[in-house]
Motif scaffolding. Sequence first.
Motif, PDB file in Angstrom:
ATOM      1  N   UNK A 177       0.828  -1.210   0.000  1.00  0.00           N
ATOM      2  CA  UNK A 177       0.000   0.000   0.000  1.00  0.00           C
ATOM      3  C   UNK A 177       0.863   1.261   0.000  1.00  0.00           C
ATOM      4  N   UNK A 178       1.894   1.275   0.823  1.00  0.00           N
ATOM      5  CA  UNK A 178       2.772   2.447   0.936  1.00  0.00           C
ATOM      6  C   UNK A 178       3.546   2.669  -0.366  1.00  0.00           C
ATOM      7  N   UNK A 179       4.024   1.600  -0.977  1.00  0.00           N
ATOM      8  CA  UNK A 179       4.807   1.726  -2.199  1.00  0.00           C
ATOM      9  C   UNK A 179       3.957   2.255  -3.356  1.00  0.00           C
ATOM     10  N   UNK A 180       2.706   1.820  -3.435  1.00  0.00           N
ATOM     11  CA  UNK A 180       1.817   2.347  -4.467  1.00  0.00           C
ATOM     12  C   UNK A 180       1.555   3.838  -4.258  1.00  0.00           C
ATOM     13  N   UNK A 181       1.386   4.240  -2.996  1.00  0.00           N
ATOM     14  CA  UNK A 181       1.180   5.657  -2.710  1.00  0.00           C
ATOM     15  C   UNK A 181       2.426   6.461  -3.068  1.00  0.00           C
ATOM     16  N   UNK A 182       3.603   5.905  -2.801  1.00  0.00           N
ATOM     17  CA  UNK A 182       4.850   6.566  -3.166  1.00  0.00           C
ATOM     18  C   UNK A 182       4.921   6.787  -4.671  1.00  0.00           C
TER      19      UNK A 182
END
Length: 282
Positions: A177-182
């Motif tokens: 989830x965090x990597x997609x937001x990044x």
Amino acid sequence: APSAADAPRRPAALDADAAEGGRDGASGAAGGGDVSVAPSMPENSSDPAAAFAWGVYYSKLAVDAPETAARDWTFDREGSQAAVPQHMLRSEALLAAAAGAAAQGPKQREKQAEAALRMYYHAKWLAERSYARAAEWRYREASRRAQAAKRSVLAAHALSRLGYFLLHWQRPDDAREVLLESERINTKSNPLAPYLYGVLERQAAGADVERLRAAEDRILNAGRQPSDELDAEREELVRDIKFWRSAEESPRRCLEAKDAAQALICVWAHAFSAVRRAWDGE
């Protein structure tokens, strides 16, 4: 001070953090600079410039200190709800106050960007010592502040580094989830997020060939990673992906395997495929 003696093995530092953060427009060095001399202005001055100078000073004291030297810890009740070095928390309060007091406009965004960068270094210091809760909150807060200061590269980097540590902390769903937001925040100067997301997707693809190839394409298209160790891992994965893709074309490619085990798997895969085709009457 809390102890990290029972924490998991510390992941390798990301060597390019400081350079990439600095290129995004914030001026502070990654814990660098001379911290032996305190600012000349009194800390209790009403001047926001004094608060800012002391905030940077305390931040550098915190991130330059070895873990054993950070004896004075306190509980961060308003933020991460976790223990952090006292200098670190004091720095964050001073920098936030100074950035908030600055006149609106480019100067304020500069102060906000610097505060975000210092928060980023605090997160990195904590994450490398496996203080996960305190680090995660600071990576997210650094990204939020960087976005407010219109520093998209720094905002994206904060989340991609958080994704890296979430993987080490065995939280792959949160990392995804965090990597997609990044990636959503910034794609042009963010090689870590697409690479790590590709690694996660490759592991999760199973028998889904389309998902597997999409994950592998991410890895193949990822640029140089921000540490030599990560880049060596990427290059090894790239060689592995290219081998299996070429091996699909002919069993002769199995002779190009990196070792006997890989060659044997390749030959057996082709043999199984031939038997299956014969069974299906192809």
